[in-house]
Design an enzyme around this catalytic site. Structure first.
Site, PDB file in Angstrom:
ATOM      1  N   GLY A   1       6.604   4.026   4.307  1.00 40.90           N
ATOM      2  CA  GLY A   1       6.784   5.273   5.040  1.00 40.90           C
ATOM      3  C   GLY A   1       8.088   5.257   5.796  1.00 40.90           C
ATOM      4  N   GLY A   2       8.265   6.240   6.663  1.00 35.51           N
ATOM      5  CA  GLY A   2       9.491   6.353   7.422  1.00 35.51           C
ATOM      6  C   GLY A   2       9.760   5.122   8.271  1.00 35.51           C
ATOM      7  N   PHE A   3       8.707   4.434   8.696  1.00 36.37           N
ATOM      8  CA  PHE A   3       8.896   3.335   9.631  1.00 36.37           C
ATOM      9  C   PHE A   3       8.878   1.962   8.993  1.00 36.37           C
ATOM     10  CE2 PHE A   3       7.055   6.709  12.306  1.00 36.37           C
ATOM     11  CZ  PHE A   3       8.154   6.896  13.110  1.00 36.37           C
ATOM     12  N   GLY A   4       8.508   1.884   7.743  1.00 31.94           N
ATOM     13  CA  GLY A   4       8.489   0.571   7.117  1.00 31.94           C
ATOM     14  C   GLY A   4       7.443   0.480   6.034  1.00 31.94           C
TER      15      GLY A   4
ATOM     16  N   ASP B   1       4.646  12.650  14.871  1.00 29.19           N
ATOM     17  CA  ASP B   1       4.836  12.742  13.423  1.00 29.19           C
ATOM     18  C   ASP B   1       3.526  13.109  12.723  1.00 29.19           C
ATOM     19  OD1 ASP B   1       6.319  12.818  11.136  1.00 29.19           O
ATOM     20  OD2 ASP B   1       6.573  10.659  10.930  1.00 29.19           O
TER      21      ASP B   1
ATOM     22  N   VAL C   1       3.953  -0.930   4.207  1.00 28.29           N
ATOM     23  CA  VAL C   1       2.590  -1.261   4.619  1.00 28.29           C
ATOM     24  C   VAL C   1       1.929  -2.092   3.525  1.00 28.29           C
ATOM     25  CG1 VAL C   1       0.414  -0.347   5.452  1.00 28.29           C
ATOM     26  CG2 VAL C   1       2.495   0.973   5.750  1.00 28.29           C
TER      27      VAL C   1
ATOM     28  N   LEU D   1       0.839  -1.201   0.000  1.00 28.54           N
ATOM     29  CA  LEU D   1       0.000   0.000   0.000  1.00 28.54           C
ATOM     30  C   LEU D   1       0.868   1.243   0.000  1.00 28.54           C
ATOM     31  CD1 LEU D   1      -2.727  -0.866   2.639  1.00 28.54           C
ATOM     32  CD2 LEU D   1      -3.117  -0.371   0.240  1.00 28.54           C
ATOM     33  N   GLY D   2       2.025   1.135   0.596  1.00 28.56           N
ATOM     34  CA  GLY D   2       2.897   2.296   0.663  1.00 28.56           C
ATOM     35  C   GLY D   2       4.088   1.991   1.536  1.00 28.56           C
TER      36      GLY D   2
ATOM     37  N   LYS E   1       1.718  -3.293   8.818  1.00 28.37           N
ATOM     38  CA  LYS E   1       2.949  -2.524   8.697  1.00 28.37           C
ATOM     39  C   LYS E   1       4.107  -3.367   9.205  1.00 28.37           C
ATOM     40  CE  LYS E   1       3.108   1.844   9.053  1.00 28.37           C
ATOM     41  NZ  LYS E   1       3.300   3.264   9.253  1.00 28.37           N
TER      42      LYS E   1
END
Ligand SMILES: *[C@@H]1O[C@H](CO)[C@@H](O)[C@H](O)[C@H]1NC(C)=O
Ligand SMILES: *[C@@H]1O[C@H](CO)[C@@H](O)[C@H](O)[C@H]1NC(C)=O
Ligand SMILES: *[C@@H]1O[C@H](CO)[C@@H](O)[C@H](O)[C@H]1NC(C)=O
Ligand SMILES: *[C@@H]1O[C@H](CO)[C@@H](O)[C@H](O)[C@H]1NC(C)=O
Ligand SMILES: *[C@@H]1O[C@H](CO)[C@@H](O)[C@H](O)[C@H]1NC(C)=O
Length: 676
Positions: free
Chosen positions: A359-362, A475, A364, A356-357, A379
């Protein structure tokens, strides 16, 4: 630094032109896997489910359902003006689920029509398109492909399971019993349209050969090499300059639920392939009873025996694949813990298709939990350090207890070596930044934006003041705000920033967050507070009102830093000019002024001057009046001055990553905070 900036600019230019190219193409083709973002126009009993499934009819009798792509299309020539051999090409996946085992009505018609209105149209055999008077009239200018499940003698139907080519009426110029050509077996195989199973249709019209091909196959079978129907017809006299495309469906004395799962359409070459794994699931079907049941039980028993044998053999191999880490202390978090296997299956093995995407943390992934048939987002956060894990998981578990209608619910977690998996509610409309910064029309209206701002404010207020302990988000930004099926704003990723604290080397201070949203004192001290969240929320408010990110290098220098630019315009008495130009004049002046000024106040460089989230909520609700502030008095003017530091920050990190999501080390900290 200048070089880094220049290379960034050229990068942006390239990505911009790619975006423009994509937009130009979008005009003459579209593709939908589920329809939650499709903005289709439905009427009658047609409706789009929260999971994206388009349901044209249910089992209500004598009903009509329509769903049309809301914009007219030019089918005659492509957007470039050059006539195409392939005038149009489309493919869609449908399912017809009958109310009774083997009777059903009436079918689905893929329709090309000059209008989306079918005044006086009747249900049952008229398919929601015509009535006895209009049927067959050459002024209709309707071209259609019918999937007909009832034999209507008055239209010369061949049987109750056929596909037909229709012009202006329901007497097909050619039709064929539903079959598909199986390349493997080298022969035609019959298909029951009302089996309830999803099937795929391909329709291609060749404007040079003047020929229409209609091909049918069960979903999952690739497009058969031989079409079911290949009919010569010149549609130039039927098609008008601009036409609408969509589906019509009806029920009669007997009824079926008619569904469309996905649809791709193109007027410039072959329609894009549907990614079948991304289609929404059909609602679970009732099991059949009686004799059939016995057969099923018997075959299931045999199957079970075979499966047990195979499973035994595969068990050892699987042990490793699904290995996870579980420790005694985790028992107390019981229900929040998912097995890795369950998540692996839910997300179809975490293939890129399910992404799905990132991001900064991993990364998804989308998924469907088998046990409850619910859609989730999973995630995967990589985490090397074992140290602090217990504390972090305790926190995750306590976050699982946070409940607020504007928070993305954390359903649970799973832990493996080196990574943590977090399971969230699935948000069908994706993240706010995708909608906010896309050039698609219609964009979000002011009404929707204001509601989303309130939604996010109320979730932050909950985190800061209303739940058991103070939870900092750390965030807040548009890409962390997700939209549910009704476009309500839901704050996601709360508390995740803490992960980096627990695992951190004690000799460095990690600042987690995103440039442009980081309060000045946070970059200096590394200490997050509710007030640093408020700062980020201020940047977010401006982002939503102005329709752009806090820092954008492609803007002219005076506009690059959003806060500065808003203050500049305010000083000139023209603060409203900073609003998102896509809103045009459709916005509420007072609300816009409030959001912009409140955004600036929240972004105040002195943390003491920022309001609390409770006050923000009161201002947004109109329960309190925003104090008189002016851009010229020292207080707000200071913001601009303090933001000079941003330029340094921005340039030093733009070369590292375009996304500017950063971890500042304390050594770098002092130099960065130096610019005032
Ligand atoms: C079919 O859908 C309509 C409109 O959504 C609804 O009013 C009706 O109750 C539904 N019928 C059945 C049998 O579910
Ligand atoms: C199913 O169809 C067959 C043949 O058309 C018919 O004889 C039978 O009664 C039908 N069964 C039901 C349950 O409608
Ligand atoms: C239609 O089918 C025929 C026969 O298979 C094939 O030769 C032709 O290329 C097809 N045309 C289109 C537009 O797909
Ligand atoms: C299969 O179906 C197609 C289309 O209806 C027909 O043209 C063809 O002759 C059939 N082939 C066989 C082997 O029956
Ligand atoms: C396209 O439209 C023009 C007039 O608008 C007409 O002359 C021409 O035949 C059309 N072409 C096709 C392929 O329909």
């Amino acid at each position: 630094m200048a070089m880094a900036l220049r290379s960034l600019q050229s990068l942006l230019l390239v990505s911009l032109s790619i975006t423009l190219l994509a937009l130009a193409q979008e005009k003459d083709q579209f593709i939908y896997h589920g329809f939650h973002e499709a903005n289709l126009r439905t009427d009658g009993i047609g409706q789009i489910h929260p999971n994206g499934l388009l349901q044209l009819t249910n089992t209500s009798k004598q009903q009509i359902g329509h769903a049309f792509y809301p914009f007219p299309l030019k089918l005659n020539t492509s957007s470039s003006g050059v006539p195409q051999p392939l005038l149009f090409s489309t493919t869609f996946v449908f399912a017809m689920v009958p109310e009774l085992p083997n009777v059903s009505g009436h079918g689905i018609v893929f329709t090309i029509s000059p209008s989306m209105e079918f005044t006086g149209a009747m249900a049952s055999q008229y398919m929601g398109l015509f009535n006895p008077t209009t049927n067959g009239n050459s002024l209709n200018h309707v071209f259609a492909i019918e999937l007909d499940t009832i034999r209507s003698p008055e239209f010369g139907d061949i049987d109750s399971n056929h596909v037909g080519v229709d012009v202006n009426g329901l007497t097909s110029i050619e039709s064929a019993t539903a079959t598909f050509f199986s390349a493997k077996e080298g022969k035609n195989k019959s298909l029951g349209l009302i089996s309830g199973d999803p099937m795929q249709v391909w329709i291609d019209y060749d404007g040079v050969e003047k020929k229409i091909n209609v091909t049918l196959a069960p979903m999952g079978t690739s497009k058969p090499s031989h079409p079911l129907l290949s009919t010569s017809i010149d549609i130039s006299s039927i098609i008008l300059d601009s036409m609408y495309v969509g589906f019509s469906s009806s029920t009669g004395a007997v009824a079926s639920s008619h569904y469309i799962l996905g649809w791709s359409f193109s007027t410039s070459g072959q329609a894009q392939k549907l990614d079948l794994s991304r289609l929404p699931p059909l609602p679970p079907r009732r099991k059949s009873k009686g004799n059939q049941g016995l057969t099923i039980v018997l075959s299931l028993t045999i199957l079970a025996v075979v499966l047990v044998t195979i499973t035994g053999a595969l068990y050892m191999a699987r042990m490793k694949k699904y290995a996870e880490i579980r420790e005694d202390w985790e028992l107390e978090y019981g229900p929040h813990r998912f097995s890795y296997k369950e998540l692996y299956k839910a997300a179809k093995g975490f293939k890129d298709k399910e992404l799905l995407g990132a991001g900064g943390f991993g990364k998804v992934y989308r998924g469907v939990l088998r046990s409850s048939n619910t859609r989730v987002a999973v995630k995967r956060v990589s985490h090397d350090s074992k140290q602090g894990m217990k504390e972090f998981v305790a926190e995750i578990a306590s976050m699982g207890r946070l409940r607020h209608r504007n928070l993305v619910e954390l359903l649970g977690y799973c832990r493996r070596r080196g990574e943590l998996l977090l399971v969230y509610d699935y948000m069908p409309n994706g993240s706010l930044d995708k909608l906010l910064f896309s050039n698609e029309t219609p964009n979000l209206s002011w009404f929707q934006r204001y509601r989303i701002l309130r939604d996010v404010a109320s979730s932050l207020l909950y985190l800061h003041e209303e739940c058991e302990q103070v939870v900092l988000h750390r965030d807040v930004k548009a890409s962390n705000v997700l939209l549910d099926a009704d476009l309500n704003g839901r704050l996601g990723d709360f508390g995740l920033a803490r992960l980096y604290d627990h695992g951190a080397n004690p000799h460095t201070t990690h600042v987690v967050g995103t440039i442009g949203y980081l309060a000045p004192e946070l970059t200096r001290t590394g200490k997050a507070t509710t007030s640093t969240d408020v700062y980020a929320f201020g940047a977010f408010m401006l982002e939503v009102a102005c329709g752009r990110r806090p820092i954008e290098s492609k803007e002219q220098p005076e506009k690059m830093i959003l806060v500065d630019w808003v203050i500049e315009c305010w000083k000139r008495g023209a603060i409203l000019e900073t609003r998102d130009p896509r809103l045009g004049d459709y916005y509420v002046v007072e609300e816009m002024g409030l959001v912009l000024k409140l955004g600036l106040l929240c972004s105040h460089p002195m943390s003491a001057a920022r309001p609390s989230m409770r006050q923000v909520m009161q201002y947004l609700d109109g329960d309190a009046i925003l104090p008189e502030i002016s851009p010229d008095t020292g207080s707000i003017g200071d913001i601009a001055a303090s933001n000079e530091g941003f330029d340094d920050l921005f340039m030093s990190y733009s070369s590292l990553s375009g996304k500017a999501s950063i971890c500042l080390l304390s050594s770098a900290d002092s130099t960065l905070a130096g610019g005032r």
